[in-house]
Motif scaffolding. Structure first.
Motif, mmCIF file in Angstrom:
data_model
loop_
_atom_site.group_PDB
_atom_site.id
_atom_site.type_symbol
_atom_site.label_atom_id
_atom_site.label_comp_id
_atom_site.label_asym_id
_atom_site.label_seq_id
_atom_site.Cartn_x
_atom_site.Cartn_y
_atom_site.Cartn_z
ATOM 1 N N MET A 154 10.635 2.412 -14.565
ATOM 2 C CA MET A 154 10.399 0.396 -14.782
ATOM 3 C C MET A 154 9.963 0.341 -13.076
ATOM 4 S SD MET A 154 11.867 -0.803 -17.584
ATOM 5 C CE MET A 154 11.298 -2.835 -17.444
ATOM 6 N N SER A 155 11.023 0.207 -11.681
ATOM 7 C CA SER A 155 10.928 -0.032 -10.710
ATOM 8 C C SER A 155 9.451 0.714 -9.887
ATOM 9 C CB SER A 155 12.262 0.100 -9.638
ATOM 10 O OG SER A 155 13.701 -0.019 -10.015
ATOM 11 N N TYR A 156 9.477 1.825 -10.411
ATOM 12 C CA TYR A 156 8.415 2.341 -9.255
ATOM 13 C C TYR A 156 6.800 1.713 -10.520
ATOM 14 C CZ TYR A 156 12.017 6.420 -7.828
ATOM 15 O OH TYR A 156 12.206 6.865 -7.462
ATOM 16 N N LEU A 157 6.625 1.550 -10.829
ATOM 17 C CA LEU A 157 5.753 0.812 -11.612
ATOM 18 C C LEU A 157 5.670 -0.083 -11.427
ATOM 19 C CD1 LEU A 157 5.653 2.332 -15.359
ATOM 20 C CD2 LEU A 157 4.755 2.997 -14.287
ATOM 21 N N LEU A 158 6.415 -1.031 -11.195
ATOM 22 C CA LEU A 158 6.768 -2.475 -11.097
ATOM 23 C C LEU A 158 6.015 -2.736 -9.268
ATOM 24 C CD1 LEU A 158 9.160 -4.522 -12.430
ATOM 25 C CD2 LEU A 158 6.844 -4.973 -12.886
ATOM 26 N N GLY A 159 6.893 -1.549 -8.963
ATOM 27 C CA GLY A 159 6.284 -1.751 -7.191
ATOM 28 C C GLY A 159 4.343 -0.812 -6.797
ATOM 29 N N ALA A 160 4.449 0.293 -7.495
ATOM 30 C CA ALA A 160 3.099 0.637 -7.927
ATOM 31 C C ALA A 160 2.309 -0.701 -7.967
ATOM 32 C CB ALA A 160 2.672 1.335 -8.200
ATOM 33 N N PHE A 214 10.325 -6.701 -0.069
ATOM 34 C CA PHE A 214 8.848 -6.193 -0.058
ATOM 35 C C PHE A 214 7.688 -6.444 0.101
ATOM 36 C CE2 PHE A 214 6.138 -6.107 -4.177
ATOM 37 C CZ PHE A 214 6.024 -5.032 -4.700
ATOM 38 N N ILE A 215 8.005 -7.700 0.864
ATOM 39 C CA ILE A 215 7.078 -8.856 1.283
ATOM 40 C C ILE A 215 6.684 -8.357 2.746
ATOM 41 C CG2 ILE A 215 6.232 -10.905 2.237
ATOM 42 C CD1 ILE A 215 7.766 -11.970 -0.520
ATOM 43 N N LEU A 216 7.808 -7.989 2.991
ATOM 44 C CA LEU A 216 7.869 -7.486 4.024
ATOM 45 C C LEU A 216 6.927 -6.475 4.839
ATOM 46 C CD1 LEU A 216 8.617 -7.530 7.654
ATOM 47 C CD2 LEU A 216 10.356 -5.867 7.046
ATOM 48 N N VAL A 217 7.083 -4.925 3.682
ATOM 49 C CA VAL A 217 6.274 -3.786 3.749
ATOM 50 C C VAL A 217 5.321 -3.905 3.668
ATOM 51 C CG1 VAL A 217 8.894 -3.150 3.405
ATOM 52 C CG2 VAL A 217 7.674 -3.302 1.814
ATOM 53 N N ASN A 218 4.686 -4.219 2.048
ATOM 54 C CA ASN A 218 3.689 -4.515 1.584
ATOM 55 C C ASN A 218 2.777 -5.629 2.719
ATOM 56 O OD1 ASN A 218 3.945 -3.311 -0.375
ATOM 57 N ND2 ASN A 218 4.594 -5.085 -1.614
ATOM 58 N N SER A 219 3.434 -5.691 3.273
ATOM 59 C CA SER A 219 1.959 -7.057 4.071
ATOM 60 C C SER A 219 2.148 -5.532 5.700
ATOM 61 C CB SER A 219 3.233 -8.514 5.268
ATOM 62 O OG SER A 219 3.403 -9.124 3.768
ATOM 63 N N ILE A 220 3.024 -5.157 5.893
ATOM 64 C CA ILE A 220 2.253 -3.906 6.898
ATOM 65 C C ILE A 220 1.352 -3.366 6.520
ATOM 66 C CG2 ILE A 220 3.773 -1.825 8.447
ATOM 67 C CD1 ILE A 220 6.353 -3.872 8.338
ATOM 68 N N SER A 221 2.095 -2.299 5.441
ATOM 69 C CA SER A 221 1.164 -1.817 4.674
ATOM 70 C C SER A 221 -0.295 -2.138 4.270
ATOM 71 C CB SER A 221 1.485 -0.867 3.261
ATOM 72 O OG SER A 221 0.673 -0.615 2.570
ATOM 73 N N LEU A 247 0.237 1.725 -2.461
ATOM 74 C CA LEU A 247 -0.906 1.318 -3.400
ATOM 75 C C LEU A 247 -1.129 0.186 -2.532
ATOM 76 C CD1 LEU A 247 -1.461 1.961 -6.523
ATOM 77 C CD2 LEU A 247 0.492 2.954 -5.005
ATOM 78 N N ALA A 248 -0.242 -0.460 -1.724
ATOM 79 C CA ALA A 248 -0.775 -1.937 -0.666
ATOM 80 C C ALA A 248 -1.745 -1.035 0.332
ATOM 81 C CB ALA A 248 0.226 -2.556 -0.052
ATOM 82 N N TYR A 249 -1.695 -0.658 0.670
ATOM 83 C CA TYR A 249 -2.738 -0.411 1.488
ATOM 84 C C TYR A 249 -3.798 0.911 1.373
ATOM 85 C CZ TYR A 249 -4.564 3.259 5.292
ATOM 86 O OH TYR A 249 -6.043 4.215 5.153
ATOM 87 N N ILE A 250 -4.020 0.890 -0.411
ATOM 88 C CA ILE A 250 -5.416 1.265 -1.476
ATOM 89 C C ILE A 250 -5.646 0.215 -1.327
ATOM 90 C CG2 ILE A 250 -5.881 2.154 -3.219
ATOM 91 C CD1 ILE A 250 -4.039 4.655 -2.944
ATOM 92 N N PRO A 280 13.134 2.467 -4.950
ATOM 93 C CA PRO A 280 12.142 2.294 -5.565
ATOM 94 C C PRO A 280 10.910 1.583 -5.870
ATOM 95 C CG PRO A 280 14.349 3.302 -7.021
ATOM 96 C CD PRO A 280 14.442 2.066 -5.221
ATOM 97 N N PHE A 281 11.152 1.035 -5.506
ATOM 98 C CA PHE A 281 9.650 -0.404 -5.504
ATOM 99 C C PHE A 281 8.623 -0.470 -4.563
ATOM 100 C CE2 PHE A 281 13.474 -2.657 -7.652
ATOM 101 C CZ PHE A 281 12.797 -2.889 -8.731
ATOM 102 N N VAL A 282 9.829 -0.065 -3.595
ATOM 103 C CA VAL A 282 8.685 0.694 -1.919
ATOM 104 C C VAL A 282 7.615 1.254 -1.916
ATOM 105 C CG1 VAL A 282 9.957 -1.156 -0.995
ATOM 106 C CG2 VAL A 282 10.645 1.141 -0.679
ATOM 107 N N LEU A 283 8.805 3.067 -2.286
ATOM 108 C CA LEU A 283 8.229 4.525 -2.654
ATOM 109 C C LEU A 283 6.500 3.957 -2.908
ATOM 110 C CD1 LEU A 283 11.135 6.556 -3.395
ATOM 111 C CD2 LEU A 283 9.225 6.325 -1.082
ATOM 112 N N THR A 284 6.487 3.525 -4.993
ATOM 113 C CA THR A 284 4.925 3.020 -4.738
ATOM 114 C C THR A 284 4.329 1.947 -4.327
ATOM 115 O OG1 THR A 284 6.166 2.431 -6.395
ATOM 116 C CG2 THR A 284 5.638 4.437 -6.490
#
Length: 260
Positions: free
Chosen positions: A137-143, A182-189, A87-90, A79-83
């Motif tokens: 809540m997980s989706y919102l925090l992740g986004a 979370f850091i890994l996937v967002n850094s890639i994105s 959003l990290a890419y954007i 749920p965290f990384v799906l959003t």
């Protein structure tokens, strides 16, 4: 070379220490990389790009070990990384004015420092029990954290972990594992966002030297886990460093705006 060799060697030492300390407590060090880079570089494209690459190098090893030892499960993290990923890419595709970027960066560093400091006082309270929360809540925090991480060039784990510890989402080890992933996937994105927006800037010599420094530091921190040092002490010192540099970024940028 953008940075004189003497300063680059000093920066490498700083990156090595940061990677060692942060990897020992489940983070990549992105906020502190940004803090140091602002002292040596003026190009915010290079600052964001180098910080993301170094983040990626450090948390790759941490994430692997967390999964290997059974502390990480995809179903809990999904749920965290799906959003956060889109959003990290954007966030990374936003081509901000330099002054706006440094204001956001300074505020983000100060918030990072406060969150990191708060986490050291919450750890004892979060060991007793965990609470169940609805998935939204997980989706919102992740986004939200994903967007901010892409915007300024950090993985976002330094924001996410303190919040989850405060909410008593899971045990501390699972939160650390999530933060690392979370850091890994967002850094890639975030890197993909920089590439597609033609904002990626990786000066060759500086990037190679700093990547080697964080690779060595990250592996050292993961393996020895700094058992002889207090994790809370490390976080508090790091929080102080990030806070001071965040204030400096805001002050310097504010003065430049008034003088222009």
């Amino acid at each position: 070379m953008l940075i004189p060799i003497e300063q680059l060697l000093l920066l490498c030492v700083g990156f090595f220490i940061i990677a060692t300390l942060y990897s020992s407590v489940g983070f990549g060090g992105g906020s502190s990389y940004l803090a140091l880079l602002t002292l040596f570089l003026t190009s915010f494209f290079a600052i964001r790009s180098i910080a993301l690459v170094c983040n990626l190098v450090v948390v790759s090893g941490s994430t692997y070990l967390y999964f290997k030892n059974g502390h990480a499960k995809f179903k809990d993290f999904l749920p965290f990384v799906l959003t956060s990923i889109p959003l990290a890419y954007i966030g990374a595709t936003f081509r901000l004015k330099e002054s706006v970027f440094f204001i956001i960066l300074g505020c983000s560093l100060i918030l990072s420092a406060l969150f990191l400091a708060i986490q050291t006082f919450e750890l004892n309270k979060t060991k007793k029990e965990v609470h169940d929360y609805p998935n939204y809540m997980s989706y919102l925090l992740g986004a939200g954290i994903g967007f901010l991480s892409g915007l300024v060039g950090i993985g976002g784990g330094i924001f996410l972990a303190p919040i989850l510890n405060h909410l008593r989402w899971k045990k501390a080890i699972k939160i650390a594992a999530l933060a690392s992933f979370f850091i890994l996937v967002n850094s890639i994105s975030g890197l993909l966002g920089l590439i597609t927006s033609n904002a990626l800037s990786l000066p060759l010599k500086e990037t190679i030297c700093l990547v080697i420094a964080v690779l060595l530091g990250g592996q050292l921190g993961i393996r020895i886990s700094l058992k002889k040092l207090s994790a809370n002490g490390i976080k508090r010192v790091t929080a102080l460093l990030v806070f001071v540099v965040g204030v400096r970024v805001l002050l310097v940028n504010g003065l430049s705006l008034f003088s222009s």
